[in-house]
Structure formats: C-alpha cells, structure tokens
Motif scaffolding. Structure first.
Motif, mmCIF file in Angstrom:
data_model
loop_
_atom_site.group_PDB
_atom_site.id
_atom_site.type_symbol
_atom_site.label_atom_id
_atom_site.label_comp_id
_atom_site.label_asym_id
_atom_site.label_seq_id
_atom_site.Cartn_x
_atom_site.Cartn_y
_atom_site.Cartn_z
ATOM 1 N N PHE A 1 12.986 -50.941 -7.946
ATOM 2 C CA PHE A 1 11.701 -51.435 -7.424
ATOM 3 C C PHE A 1 10.793 -49.934 -7.781
ATOM 4 O O PHE A 1 11.073 -48.950 -7.194
ATOM 5 N N HIS A 2 9.572 -50.136 -8.292
ATOM 6 C CA HIS A 2 8.811 -49.032 -8.292
ATOM 7 C C HIS A 2 7.271 -49.453 -8.192
ATOM 8 O O HIS A 2 6.846 -50.642 -8.193
ATOM 9 N N SER A 3 6.344 -48.578 -7.803
ATOM 10 C CA SER A 3 5.241 -48.803 -7.362
ATOM 11 C C SER A 3 4.205 -47.477 -7.732
ATOM 12 O O SER A 3 4.679 -46.431 -7.689
ATOM 13 N N VAL A 4 2.807 -47.755 -7.843
ATOM 14 C CA VAL A 4 2.008 -46.843 -8.113
ATOM 15 C C VAL A 4 0.682 -47.527 -7.014
ATOM 16 O O VAL A 4 0.299 -48.530 -7.097
ATOM 17 N N ALA A 5 0.183 -46.558 -6.172
ATOM 18 C CA ALA A 5 -0.897 -46.804 -5.465
ATOM 19 C C ALA A 5 -1.886 -45.634 -5.664
ATOM 20 O O ALA A 5 -1.808 -44.595 -5.994
ATOM 21 N N VAL A 6 -3.222 -46.138 -5.311
ATOM 22 C CA VAL A 6 -4.455 -45.482 -5.456
ATOM 23 C C VAL A 6 -5.055 -45.467 -4.109
ATOM 24 O O VAL A 6 -4.976 -46.473 -3.360
ATOM 25 N N PRO A 7 -6.173 -44.586 -3.778
ATOM 26 C CA PRO A 7 -6.760 -44.775 -2.543
ATOM 27 C C PRO A 7 -7.941 -45.446 -2.584
ATOM 28 O O PRO A 7 -8.493 -45.662 -3.778
ATOM 29 N N LEU A 8 -8.475 -46.523 -1.575
ATOM 30 C CA LEU A 8 -9.516 -46.957 -1.425
ATOM 31 C C LEU A 8 -10.416 -46.178 -0.576
ATOM 32 O O LEU A 8 -10.275 -45.816 0.743
ATOM 33 N N LEU A 9 -11.562 -45.760 -0.937
ATOM 34 C CA LEU A 9 -12.623 -45.171 -0.475
ATOM 35 C C LEU A 9 -13.680 -45.755 0.075
ATOM 36 O O LEU A 9 -14.242 -46.737 -0.504
ATOM 37 N N ARG A 10 -14.034 -45.531 1.201
ATOM 38 C CA ARG A 10 -15.387 -46.269 1.973
ATOM 39 C C ARG A 10 -16.603 -45.844 1.235
ATOM 40 O O ARG A 10 -16.640 -44.861 0.469
ATOM 41 N N ILE B 1 -9.807 -45.000 3.419
ATOM 42 C CA ILE B 1 -9.712 -45.889 4.749
ATOM 43 C C ILE B 1 -8.384 -46.761 4.408
ATOM 44 O O ILE B 1 -8.086 -47.264 5.091
ATOM 45 N N ALA B 2 -7.850 -46.758 3.046
ATOM 46 C CA ALA B 2 -6.770 -47.499 2.797
ATOM 47 C C ALA B 2 -6.034 -47.279 1.509
ATOM 48 O O ALA B 2 -6.724 -46.236 0.941
ATOM 49 N N ALA B 3 -5.183 -47.909 1.132
ATOM 50 C CA ALA B 3 -4.410 -47.672 -0.272
ATOM 51 C C ALA B 3 -4.078 -48.890 -0.783
ATOM 52 O O ALA B 3 -3.875 -49.788 -0.255
ATOM 53 N N LEU B 4 -4.153 -48.860 -2.269
ATOM 54 C CA LEU B 4 -4.322 -50.283 -2.846
ATOM 55 C C LEU B 4 -3.071 -49.941 -3.975
ATOM 56 O O LEU B 4 -3.043 -48.767 -4.662
ATOM 57 N N ASN B 5 -1.918 -50.928 -4.128
ATOM 58 C CA ASN B 5 -0.862 -50.833 -4.930
ATOM 59 C C ASN B 5 -0.580 -51.809 -5.942
ATOM 60 O O ASN B 5 -1.104 -53.088 -5.377
ATOM 61 N N VAL B 6 0.380 -51.712 -6.776
ATOM 62 C CA VAL B 6 1.084 -52.942 -7.439
ATOM 63 C C VAL B 6 2.313 -52.159 -7.430
ATOM 64 O O VAL B 6 2.735 -51.051 -7.553
#
Length: 270
Positions: A218-227, A233-238
C-alpha cells in the motif's frame, strides 16, 4: 481509593510538571476515558481482568468504571465480557458537528476519492498518531471498517509526516520515539534519523510519499491543508495499491492535483 499504579503515578507526575492542582483534576474521569482506549483491540470484547491488565489499574477501580459506563449506555455486557455500544459515536460526533472545518473536509474527501477512484483521507495529529477526521471511498468501493477516528502511526505514514513537518525537531523526535517499540537503542537512533530526514523532506517538498511502511503493498501521498491565514491544520491524502496508481503517478500528477485542491480549499478553512 485503590493502590496507585505506575500508570497513575506517571499521570500525576505529568500533571505536577504542568502545574495542575490535584483539587482541580478528576482522576475518576481520566480512568473512565482510559477504559475507552482499552477497547481499541481487534476483538473489542474484554473482561474486567483484561481491562485492568491493559490499563495497569486495580480490579476494583476498573469494575466501578465498567459498571458506570454500562449504566450510561456506552458499554454492553455479555456474560463476563464487555464491548462498546454505538453510543460512543456521540462523543465523536460532538467534535465533528461542532467543528465547521470537518463539514468542509468530508465533501472534499468524497470529491478526491471519486476523481482518483481510490480512498481519500483528512487527518489531524494526536500525539504520535495521525487521526482520521474525514474519509471517503470511491462510489464503487466497499468500506472495510477503517473510518473516522482510525489512527495510523504518524512517523511511518504520509499523513503523519506532513502533520509532523511543522513541529520543531525536538518535538518531532519525541513523537517518533513514542511510535517505535521493541527496538535496540542503536537501531532506534538510525530509524529516528531516517524518519527525521523524511519529515524534513516533507516540509521542504510540500508533500510526503510513503510506500510499504504502514501496510505492505500500500502506498500513499499526502499534502498539507492550510487555513486561510497559512497555518497548517490537517493533511489530505490518497492511498491505494501500486497496481491501481503507480509510484510515478502518485508523486507526479496525483500529488500536483492534491496540492491544487488544497489551495482551492484554503479560503474556506477558517
């Protein structure tokens, strides 16, 4: 009151360091909440003895807590074992309903999941874990029981590395060490250094890619979520398997699209 266990003594010592007065702190409430933590096991069916052993608390203390939580409807008992009831979801829903950000992020996850045809998650940091606060699967998929409130080890996951990237080095190191168990000191130092470098890379690159660390295959890429003001404030991935989306695609067009979606969402995150 029963004997003070190592767990209780450690908690008291931490409160003393934080300057919290014993008269202002409810140890009974702390133990009640700790019981919920004990049920985070694959079986989720525990006896009084199981809970007492897991939490390192006296049997009498655990029994009173279990009886109370059962009376309040958060636990159900069958024979000698206890299990959580759906009422515990009320505790999580209070957070999700009261936080306007989560009402924005759930539709965002659904949009991402359907665009890429794989799972999408938003997570926040809790100690050394990345905790899911929004999650979606593509319409054709069937969920396998991993959802809101699910935790993954932060230092070993793409979501977690993005979340940890805004912390100072000492704080990151402490959380990395907390995530590592049963490792020799020399091996631990090498692993801490490796993860620190990966987190530093996430900070400079604006994304994190992880394969085969949380789950093999399993692999994933994530990016920051900025206010709106630029604060993370969070991170978003697939996340998916390499046969569905290759590593090259994940770190290239998929990563770029996630960053674009995050930029579009920023003005709404207040």
């Amino acid at each position: 009151m029963g004997r003070a266990t190592g767990h209780v003594e450690d908690s008291r010592a931490a409160r003393e360091l934080a300057g919290i007065s014993p008269s202002d702190y409810s140890e009974a409430l702390e133990r009640g909440l700790a019981v919920f933590e004990a049920f985070k096991t694959p079986s989720a069916q525990l006896t009084q003895a199981d809970v007492a052993r897991t939490l390192d608390l006296p049997r009498a203390t655990v029994r009173r807590t279990l009886v109370t939580l059962t009376h309040l409807g958060y636990l159900a008992v069958e024979g000698r074992t206890y299990h959580l009831t759906p009422k515990v979801l009320d505790l999580a829903s209070a957070y999700l309903i009261s936080n306007p950000i989560t009402r924005i992020l759930q539709p965002l996850c659904e949009r991402v999941a359907n665009e890429f045809g794989v799972s999408s998650t938003v997570a926040v940091l809790d100690k050394a874990d990345a905790v899911m606060i929004a999650r979606a699967l593509p319409e054709q998929s069937v969920t396998l029981g991993v959802g809101l409130g699910y935790r993954v080890p932060g230092p070993q996951s793409a979501l977690g590395r993005v979340l940890l990237s805004v912390l100072d080095e000492a704080d990151r190191r402490e959380r990395i060490i907390a995530s590592l168990t049963d490792m020799q000191e020399e091996d631990m130092e090498k692993e801490v250094s490796r993860i620190q470098n990966a987190i530093a890379g996430a900070a400079s690159d604006g994304f994190s890619y992880v394969a085969d660390e949380v789950d093999l295959g399993f692999h994933s890429v994530a990016v920051p979520l900025l206010r709106w003001d630029g604060a993370q404030i969070a991170a978003l991935n697939v996340g998916t398997t390499p046969d569905k989306i290759s590593a090259v695609e994940m770190t290239g067009p998929v990563r770029a699209r996630l960053q674009e979606i995050a930029r579009q969402a920023q003005p709404q995150l207040i």
